[in-house]
Design an enzyme around this catalytic site. Structure first.
Site, short mmCIF file in Angstrom:
data_model
loop_
_atom_site.label_atom_id
_atom_site.label_comp_id
_atom_site.label_asym_id
_atom_site.label_seq_id
_atom_site.Cartn_x
_atom_site.Cartn_y
_atom_site.Cartn_z
N HIS A 61 23.98 6.86 -31.95
CA HIS A 61 23.36 8.11 -31.51
C HIS A 61 24.11 8.65 -30.30
O HIS A 61 24.60 7.88 -29.47
CB HIS A 61 21.89 7.87 -31.16
CG HIS A 61 21.15 9.16 -30.96
ND1 HIS A 61 21.18 9.84 -29.77
CD2 HIS A 61 20.42 9.91 -31.82
CE1 HIS A 61 20.48 10.96 -29.90
NE2 HIS A 61 20.01 11.02 -31.13
N SER A 70 17.27 19.63 -32.74
CA SER A 70 16.26 20.68 -32.64
C SER A 70 15.75 21.17 -34.00
O SER A 70 15.41 22.34 -34.15
CB SER A 70 16.77 21.86 -31.80
OG SER A 70 17.09 21.42 -30.48
P1 13P Z 1 15.73 16.73 -31.19
O1 13P Z 1 15.15 16.93 -32.58
O2 13P Z 1 14.68 16.48 -30.14
O3 13P Z 1 16.70 17.80 -30.82
O4 13P Z 1 16.57 15.37 -31.26
C1 13P Z 1 17.47 15.19 -32.29
C2 13P Z 1 17.95 13.80 -32.25
O5 13P Z 1 18.65 13.40 -31.34
C3 13P Z 1 17.53 12.90 -33.31
O6 13P Z 1 18.26 11.73 -33.29
#
Ligand code: 13P
Length: 255
Positions: free
Chosen positions: A98, A216
Site C-alpha cells: 500500500h 476516494s
Molecule cells: P480512500 O478510499 O480513503 O481514498 O483510500 C483508498 C485506499 O488507500 C485504499 O487502500
C-alpha cells in the site's frame, strides 16, 4: 477485454481504524448488506481485529484480509507478522505494498515482491498495490512507474500463483484526498497494468486478473469507475468504514 472472465472484488481497507467493539458493530451491520452482493467482498482490518473478523464472518460471503505481512517465516523482526501467522488465524487475503507503507514505512518495490511471494507461498490471496505520486503524473511518467512496480512485484510469481493475485491501482494523489482519478484515467492505467501482465504471462492470464481501482472511491463516483472495461472492483478506504456506503459500492460492482 471481457469482464466476464474475472471476478469483481470490492475490498475495504480499514487502515488504522476501529477498536474491537467498533469492528464488531461494523461487521454486524455489514453482514446483511454484503449478503446481496454478486461480487467478491473482502474486509482488510488491523491485526487486532483479525480474529474477531474471522469469527464474525464465518459462514458469510465476507472474506477477511490483513493490511500487510512480513516476508520471513519467523525470527527477530520486532513488530512484524508473518504470512503463516495470518493464515493460521483464518485470514484469506493480505494487502501488500500500500502507498502508505511505501511512503511512511520504507516499503520498496523489492520488499513488496518479497512480501508478495511469502504471502502466496503461505496460501494467501494478495492484493498488490501500485500507483504513481502526483509529481510522477505531472512529469508524464505514470505508465513507466506503474509498469515497473507491477513487474517487480510479480518477479518470481508463477502463472499458477497469479490466480491468487489482485492488483490494485491506487494513484497516491487520490488517496484520502477526495480527488478521484477520472474514470478514463483509472481505466487507462488499469489497462496498462493488464497489458504489462500479458507480456509477463499470457493474454489469458491477464484477462483473468482482477484489477481494482482505489482512491476516494465513494457512493457517488463508484458506478462510473466500476463500469470501465478494465476496472474490476475497488480497494476502498474511507467509504469502507460506513456499512451503507460500502453497500452502495458492493451493489455498483454487482451489475
Ligand atoms: P480512500 O478510499 O480513503 O481514498 O483510500 C483508498 C485506499 O488507500 C485504499 O487502500
Amino acid at each position: 477485454m471481457n469482464k466476464k472472465l474475472r471476478q469483481a472484488v470490492i475490498a475495504g481497507n480499514w487502515k488504522m481504524n476501529k477498536t474491537r467493539p467498533e469492528a464488531k458493530a461494523l461487521i454486524e451491520e455489514l453482514k446483511p448488506i454484503a449478503e446481496k452482493a454478486a461480487c467478491g467482498v473482502v474486509i482488510c482490518v488491523p491485526y487486532t481485529n483479525l480474529e474477531t473478523a474471522v469469527a464474525l464472518t464465518a459462514g458469510t460471503n465476507i472474506k477477511v484480509g490483513a493490511e500487510n505481512c512480513h516476508f520471513e517465516k519467523s525470527g527477530a523482526f520486532t513488530g512484524e507478522v508473518s504470512a503463516d501467522m495470518l493464515k493460521e488465524v483464518g485470514v484469506e487475503y493480505v494487502i501488500i505494498g500500500h502507498s502508505e507503507r511505501r511512503q511512511y514505512f520504507g516499503e520498496t518495490d523489492v520488499t513488496v515482491n518479497k512480501r508478495t511471494k511469502a504471502a502466496l507461498a503461505a496460501g494467501l490471496n494478495v492484493i498488490v498495490c501500485v500507483g504513481e505520486m502526483l509529481d510522477e503524473r505531472e512529469k508524464g511518467i505514470t505508465d513507466e512507474i506503474v509498469a515497473m512496480q507491477t513487474k517487480v512485484a510479480l518477479l518470481g510469481v508463477t502463472a499458477e500463483q497469479l490466480k491468487n493475485v489482485i492488483i490494485a491501482y491506487e494513484p497516491v494523489w487520490a488517496i484520502g484526498t477526495g480527488k478521484t482519478a477520472s474514470a478514463e484515467q483509472a481505466n487507462e492505467v488499469c489497462s496498462l497494468i493488464r497489458a504489462t501482465v500479458a507480456k509477463l504471462y499470457t493474454q489469458a492470464d491477464a484477462d483473468a486478473l482482477t484489477i481494482q481501482y482505489g482512491g476516494s472511491m465513494n457512493p457517488k463516483n463508484a458506478a462510473e469507475l466500476l463500469a470501465q472495461p478494465d476496472v474490476d472492483g475497488g480497494l476502498i478506504g474511507g467509504a469502507s468504514l460506513k456499512a451503507n456506503d460500502f453497500g452502495v459500492l458492493l451493489e455498483a460492482a454487482s451489475i
